[in-house]
Write an enzyme that holds these catalytic residues in place. Structure first.
Site, PDB file in Angstrom:
ATOM      1  N   GLU A   1      47.437  25.286  37.551  1.00  0.00           N
ATOM      2  CA  GLU A   1      47.719  26.724  37.702  1.00  0.00           C
ATOM      3  C   GLU A   1      48.628  27.000  38.899  1.00  0.00           C
ATOM      4  OE1 GLU A   1      44.255  29.210  38.210  1.00  0.00           O
ATOM      5  OE2 GLU A   1      45.423  31.042  38.314  1.00  0.00           O
TER       6      GLU A   1
ATOM      7  N   LYS B   1      48.576  26.810  33.358  1.00  0.00           N
ATOM      8  CA  LYS B   1      48.133  28.204  33.506  1.00  0.00           C
ATOM      9  C   LYS B   1      49.106  28.916  34.448  1.00  0.00           C
ATOM     10  CE  LYS B   1      44.194  31.008  35.085  1.00  0.00           C
ATOM     11  NZ  LYS B   1      42.740  31.148  35.105  1.00  0.00           N
TER      12      LYS B   1
HETATM   13  C1  5MM Z   1      44.802  34.092  39.459  1.00  0.00           C
HETATM   14  O1  5MM Z   1      43.443  34.061  39.297  1.00  0.00           O
HETATM   15  C2  5MM Z   1      42.912  33.337  38.181  1.00  0.00           C
HETATM   16  C3  5MM Z   1      43.043  34.138  36.943  1.00  0.00           C
HETATM   17  O2  5MM Z   1      42.507  35.417  37.168  1.00  0.00           O
HETATM   18  P1  5MM Z   1      43.321  36.727  36.777  1.00  0.00           P
HETATM   19  O3  5MM Z   1      43.445  36.667  35.267  1.00  0.00           O
HETATM   20  O4  5MM Z   1      42.447  37.843  37.259  1.00  0.00           O
HETATM   21  O5  5MM Z   1      44.650  36.656  37.461  1.00  0.00           O
HETATM   22  C4  5MM Z   1      41.428  33.052  38.454  1.00  0.00           C
HETATM   23  O6  5MM Z   1      40.991  31.929  37.756  1.00  0.00           O
HETATM   24  C5  5MM Z   1      41.255  32.927  39.943  1.00  0.00           C
HETATM   25  O7  5MM Z   1      41.584  31.641  40.325  1.00  0.00           O
HETATM   26  C6  5MM Z   1      39.906  33.401  40.374  1.00  0.00           C
HETATM   27  O8  5MM Z   1      39.529  34.586  39.778  1.00  0.00           O
HETATM   28  C7  5MM Z   1      39.929  33.707  41.852  1.00  0.00           C
HETATM   29  O9  5MM Z   1      39.841  32.553  42.503  1.00  0.00           O
HETATM   30  P2  5MM Z   1      39.653  32.558  44.109  1.00  0.00           P
HETATM   31  O10 5MM Z   1      39.553  31.107  44.437  1.00  0.00           O
HETATM   32  O11 5MM Z   1      40.885  33.212  44.691  1.00  0.00           O
HETATM   33  O12 5MM Z   1      38.416  33.308  44.396  1.00  0.00           O
END
Ligand code: 5MM
Length: 339
Positions: free
Chosen positions: A177, A219
């Site tokens: 990601e 991702k």
């Molecule tokens: C970018 O965040 C990921 C996808 O979420 P969105 O669809 O809301 O953008 C998500 O997997 C993300 O990594 C977590 O929600 C937050 O991770 P951290 O480590 O920042 O708490």
């Protein structure tokens, strides 16, 4: 674990129009989300909320996998079933976030590099015993004055590749990601350039580290103007720019691209995915691995009250259904009203 098994997990995550729920918010992030609806973040409220999501009736029609956090993979539902087992019984693959967060990058103001490689081989062995079949690591790239720098892009790409090769060694399919953030007033062209540079570096490092491309998922962010950009563009324009960028830099060997929603509204994230799939066929499956775009309306309906669980689950089920329809280019706004 053979390469075939890594591949079959990757393919299972993007088959049948299903997709991934990211429920891997770290303690700080889930606190922020809970603060938004007036819920105190404790081990028990986090367990109750994640349990609400995972036990939603028939949500497995639309979800192929769930990314868990270190605390969540060890928690149990109300009837004592460990969450990974509960998910597996519903044919939803349990996954795990293994990075330990994006930290300020020394010498590069405004930029971040993701940590978590130390001890990762041992952590993978433990997560595998706990039931994880796939994993996730997020690198963060910021657009701003003079950034992103090549050095920051390279550092994050290198870490993503080292993580991915350790994941595959453990028999765990990596989700890679690299997120170019939507924050800022930059236009869509700057997002395109930063995303292209990032993905080029990521695939160059993945190949250099002998990562098996058929046994991973990408991702990425969508190619989209910054949130504060005065020149916002149509859903179709975001879809075209994103698909063009991905076609130029993502090898066809990769079985699937599962987008993050990145702070877009649930409807916008769904419309964009829908428009992209209308432009197909593509060399890879185009799916989702959303956190906020799947969860936000559910969280607002729940508000920490047991009496709201049924309604919150209906909303979650419908949001997952809408997002899954976008995988076929069959989403329409009126589907949102069903819940
Ligand atoms: C970018 O965040 C990921 C996808 O979420 P969105 O669809 O809301 O953008 C998500 O997997 C993300 O990594 C977590 O929600 C937050 O991770 P951290 O480590 O920042 O708490």
């Amino acid at each position: 674990m053979t390469q075939k098994e890594l591949e079959s997990t990757a393919r299972a995550l993007v088959e049948d129009g299903r997709g991934i729920l990211a429920a891997d918010e770290s303690f700080n992030t889930i606190k922020k989300r809970f603060d938004g609806v007036g819920v105190t973040s404790t081990e028990e409220t986090r367990r109750a909320y994640r349990g609400l999501l995972f036990t939603t009736p028939r949500v497995e029609e639309y979800l192929s996998g769930v990314i868990l956090y270190d605390e969540t993979i060890r928690q149990k539902s109300d009837d004592g079933t460990p969450f990974p087992e509960l998910l597996a019984r519903k044919s939803i693959l349990p996954g795990i976030k293994v990075d330990t967060g994006a930290k300020d990058m020394a010498g590069f103001p405004g930029e971040k590099v993701t940590e978590g490689l130390d001890g990762l081989r041992d952590r993978f062995a433990e997560y595998r015993k706990l039931g994880a079949r796939f994993a996730k690591w997020r690198g963060v790239i910021t657009i701003g004055d003079g950034i992103p720098t090549d050095t920051c892009i390279q550092a994050n790409a290198h870490a993503l590749a080292r993580y991915a090769s350790l994941a595959q060694e453990a028999g765990i399919t990596p989700i890679v990601e690299p997120e170019v953030l939507i924050n800022g007033d930059h236009d869509i062209d700057r997002c395109d350039k930063a995303t292209t540079a990032t993905l080029k570096a990521v695939f160059s490092e993945l190949i250099a580290h002998r990562v098996h491309l058929e046994g991973l998922l990408l991702k990425p962010n969508m190619v989209i103007p910054g949130k504060e950009c005065p020149n916002q563009v149509s859903y179709g324009a975001v879809a075209e720019a994103t698909v063009r960028c991905l076609r130029r830099v993502v090898p066809a060997a990769v079985p699937g691209i599962v987008f993050l929603s990145g702070g877009q509204s649930p409807e916008a994230a769904t419309e964009h995915l829908n428009e992209m799939n209308k432009l197909g066929p593509h060399p890879w499956a185009l799916g989702f691995s959303y956190a906020r775009a799947l969860q936000d309306p559910t969280l607002k309906a729940w508000k920490g009250e047991a009496s709201n669980v049924d309604q919150a689950q209906q909303i979650f089920h419908n949001r997952a259904k809408c997002t899954s329809a976008a995988r076929y280019g069959k989403y329409s706004k009126d589907m949102e009203l069903a819940a």
